[in-house]
Write a protein that holds these residues in place. Structure first.
Motif, short mmCIF file in Angstrom:
data_model
loop_
_atom_site.label_atom_id
_atom_site.label_comp_id
_atom_site.label_asym_id
_atom_site.label_seq_id
_atom_site.Cartn_x
_atom_site.Cartn_y
_atom_site.Cartn_z
N ALA A 83 -12.47 -3.96 0.44
CA ALA A 83 -13.39 -3.12 1.21
C ALA A 83 -14.63 -3.90 1.61
O ALA A 83 -15.13 -3.75 2.74
N TRP A 84 -15.12 -4.74 0.71
CA TRP A 84 -16.29 -5.58 1.01
C TRP A 84 -15.97 -6.56 2.14
O TRP A 84 -16.74 -6.73 3.08
N LEU A 85 -14.82 -7.20 2.04
CA LEU A 85 -14.42 -8.16 3.07
C LEU A 85 -14.14 -7.48 4.40
O LEU A 85 -14.32 -8.08 5.47
N ALA A 86 -13.70 -6.21 4.36
CA ALA A 86 -13.41 -5.47 5.60
C ALA A 86 -14.67 -5.28 6.43
O ALA A 86 -14.59 -5.15 7.66
N ALA A 87 -15.83 -5.25 5.79
CA ALA A 87 -17.08 -5.13 6.53
C ALA A 87 -17.37 -6.38 7.35
O ALA A 87 -18.08 -6.31 8.37
N LYS A 88 -16.80 -7.51 6.95
CA LYS A 88 -17.00 -8.78 7.67
C LYS A 88 -15.82 -9.07 8.60
O LYS A 88 -16.00 -9.64 9.68
N ASP A 89 -14.62 -8.69 8.17
CA ASP A 89 -13.41 -8.94 8.94
C ASP A 89 -12.54 -7.68 8.90
O ASP A 89 -11.98 -7.35 7.85
N PRO A 90 -12.41 -6.97 10.04
CA PRO A 90 -11.65 -5.70 10.07
C PRO A 90 -10.21 -5.83 9.57
O PRO A 90 -9.61 -4.84 9.15
N GLU A 91 -9.65 -7.03 9.60
CA GLU A 91 -8.28 -7.23 9.16
C GLU A 91 -8.11 -6.82 7.69
O GLU A 91 -7.05 -6.36 7.28
N TYR A 92 -9.18 -6.99 6.91
CA TYR A 92 -9.09 -6.68 5.48
C TYR A 92 -9.02 -5.19 5.20
O TYR A 92 -8.68 -4.78 4.09
N SER A 93 -9.36 -4.35 6.20
CA SER A 93 -9.23 -2.91 5.99
C SER A 93 -7.77 -2.54 5.76
O SER A 93 -7.45 -1.60 5.03
N HIS A 94 -6.84 -3.29 6.40
CA HIS A 94 -5.41 -3.06 6.17
C HIS A 94 -5.07 -3.29 4.70
O HIS A 94 -4.32 -2.52 4.10
N TYR A 95 -5.64 -4.36 4.14
CA TYR A 95 -5.34 -4.69 2.75
C TYR A 95 -5.95 -3.65 1.80
O TYR A 95 -5.34 -3.31 0.78
N ALA A 96 -7.16 -3.17 2.12
CA ALA A 96 -7.80 -2.17 1.27
C ALA A 96 -6.97 -0.90 1.20
O ALA A 96 -6.73 -0.35 0.11
N ILE A 97 -6.51 -0.41 2.36
CA ILE A 97 -5.70 0.80 2.39
C ILE A 97 -4.33 0.55 1.77
O ILE A 97 -3.80 1.39 1.03
N ALA A 98 -3.75 -0.61 2.06
CA ALA A 98 -2.44 -0.94 1.50
C ALA A 98 -2.50 -0.97 -0.02
O ALA A 98 -1.63 -0.43 -0.71
N ASN A 99 -3.54 -1.60 -0.57
CA ASN A 99 -3.68 -1.70 -2.02
C ASN A 99 -3.89 -0.34 -2.65
O ASN A 99 -3.29 -0.01 -3.69
N MET A 100 -4.74 0.50 -2.03
CA MET A 100 -5.03 1.82 -2.58
C MET A 100 -3.80 2.73 -2.54
O MET A 100 -3.47 3.39 -3.53
N THR A 101 -3.11 2.76 -1.40
CA THR A 101 -1.93 3.63 -1.29
C THR A 101 -0.80 3.12 -2.17
O THR A 101 -0.08 3.91 -2.80
N GLY A 102 -0.64 1.81 -2.25
CA GLY A 102 0.39 1.25 -3.10
C GLY A 102 0.16 1.60 -4.56
O GLY A 102 1.08 1.97 -5.28
N ALA A 103 -1.11 1.49 -5.00
CA ALA A 103 -1.44 1.81 -6.39
C ALA A 103 -1.15 3.27 -6.71
O ALA A 103 -0.57 3.59 -7.75
N ASN A 104 -1.53 4.16 -5.81
CA ASN A 104 -1.31 5.59 -6.04
C ASN A 104 0.18 5.94 -6.06
O ASN A 104 0.63 6.73 -6.88
N ARG A 105 0.94 5.35 -5.15
CA ARG A 105 2.36 5.70 -5.08
C ARG A 105 3.15 5.07 -6.24
O ARG A 105 4.11 5.67 -6.73
N LEU A 106 2.75 3.89 -6.68
CA LEU A 106 3.39 3.28 -7.85
C LEU A 106 3.19 4.13 -9.10
O LEU A 106 4.11 4.29 -9.91
N LEU A 107 2.00 4.67 -9.24
CA LEU A 107 1.68 5.45 -10.43
C LEU A 107 2.62 6.64 -10.57
O LEU A 107 3.18 6.90 -11.64
N ILE A 108 2.82 7.37 -9.46
CA ILE A 108 3.68 8.55 -9.51
C ILE A 108 5.16 8.17 -9.42
O ILE A 108 6.00 8.74 -10.13
N GLY A 109 5.48 7.22 -8.56
CA GLY A 109 6.88 6.90 -8.31
C GLY A 109 7.54 6.08 -9.39
O GLY A 109 8.78 6.12 -9.54
N VAL A 110 6.75 5.34 -10.17
CA VAL A 110 7.31 4.47 -11.21
C VAL A 110 6.82 4.86 -12.61
O VAL A 110 7.63 5.05 -13.52
#
Length: 390
Positions: A83-110
């Protein structure tokens, strides 16, 4: 003295990983992943013992909430960095959302199905039941999930969202804090620590918690990077590594802790800890993203969500809703766990059917609430009683 050996071994397991992170020696990424992983396992054992003993002084629900918060600290660090890097480079917003959604879905799905499977392997019981007081977590999770459906519609993650989600978490913790402490059944190192005089016991629990938290903070992020580097060496896609491998690595302490609880027969505690973790991640972790993003910008701002990110959040919210509705009767069966894992595996393999899988989760949720409609009052009664002082 033999009673203290497991505790000593768990502490010694931290040393090589901490030394590696402090630069005492250097190894290749695969070896680093192994060493740091062992340190995480050691920290997880310390956390599990501290969480058991602390129930002598505070309620089980609050103890599990604290355990969940410490165990998933690495996930907060990784996502805050994106999220910090996304403020400097918008490309990192993809990683922030990917990491957050992946973490949440792993918790329930696995992780949720893992508890049920471990209990079945250990005892041949086909379901795990929660205490009525865990209805509070489920109601908090339901509220956060309902609000999460607003985010794809808005197309942004803003400071307003941060306030709403943090508010849900604060009310949840305040109600947990009012629940009474109960005498837990302690075994092994937890029993050894619990037998100490009250003052010494509390200092020991605090020391173990701090030691485990510091170790996790030191080694978890390098562990995630070591796994990603190892994956890159063997040619795994970078986005998939950020969405799935990094969260799996950063949540390793949580997975190990609940596996220990489940294997030792404390199935309700294990599942309760995972529900608490989901509440943490679905409120504080999501709320943190626009806050860190705004700090990185130097002024208030909203993290923009493109089409793919909106679909990822929609799918995560739909999975969360299905899971909550499945658990509102305070039971998770082997069949229910199979559905959670099977649907997760489907959307994991077929990554381009996010909208279709979201609809499937919503339909499955409607079926789950119809089947368990006679038991739904239990969760609401548990949530109500959690807020009453004893």
């Amino acid at each position: 003295m033999q009673r203290w050996y497991p505790l000593v071994l768990a502490i010694l397991a931290l040393v090589p990983g901490i030394a590696l992170e402090l630069g005492v020696y250097h190894v290749s990424p695969p070896v680093a992943a192994l060493i740091l992983g062992i340190a995480i396992v050691g920290a997880a054992f310390l956390l599990s013992w501290a969480a058991e003993v602390i129930q002598l002084d505070i309620s089980q629900g609050l103890a599990l909430a604290l355990l969940a918060l410490i165990a998933i600290l690495p996930e907060y660090i990784v996502d805050a960095t994106f999220a910090w890097l996304a403020a400097k480079d918008p490309e990192y917003s993809h990683y922030a959302i990917a990491n957050m959604t992946g973490a949440n879905r792993l918790l329930i799905g696995v992780a949720w199905p893992l508890v049920v499977v471990l209990v079945w392997l250990r005892t041949r019981k086909t379901r795990v039941s929660l205490e009525p007081a865990h209805g509070l977590e489920l109601i908090a999770l339901l509220l956060a999930t309902i609000y999460a459906f607003v985010l794809p519609i808005k197309g942004t993650l803003s400071l307003f969202d941060c306030v709403i989600l943090v508010g849900i978490f604060v009310v949840y913790v305040l109600r947990l804090a009012r629940m009474p402490a109960e005498e837990p059944h302690l075994v092994g190192p937890a029993a050894t620590i619990g037998a100490l005089p009250a003052r010494t016991r509390r200092l020991a629990v605090a020391g173990l918690g701090v030691l485990a938290a510091v170790a996790i903070l030191l080694v978890a992020e390098p562990f995630a990077h070591a796994l990603i580097e190892t994956g890159t060496l063997i040619g795994v896609d970078e986005f998939l590594l950020v969405q799935w491998l990094a969260p799996l690595a950063s949540e390793a302490p949580e997975f190990v802790v609940v596996s220990i609880f489940a294997w030792r027969g404390a199935a309700g505690v294990a599942l309760g800890a995972l529900v608490s973790s989901k509440v943490n991640q679905w409120t504080l972790l999501v709320a943190m993203l626009p806050l860190i993003y705004s700090i990185g910008l130097g002024h208030p701002g909203a993290l923009p969500l493109d089409g793919r990110q909106q679909h990822e959040i929609l799918l995560t919210a739909a999975q969360s809703l299905f899971a909550v509705l499945l658990l509102l009767d305070l039971r998770l069966s082997l069949i229910g766990a199979g559905f959670l894992f099977g649907m997760f595996a489907t959307q994991f393999v077929f990554a381009d059917i996010r909208v279709e899988m979201s609809i499937a989760y919503l339909v499955a949720g409607a079926i789950a609430i119809f089947i368990s409609r006679a038991h739904l009052g239990a969760a609401f009664r548990g949530a109500r009683s959690a807020g009453q002082k004893h």
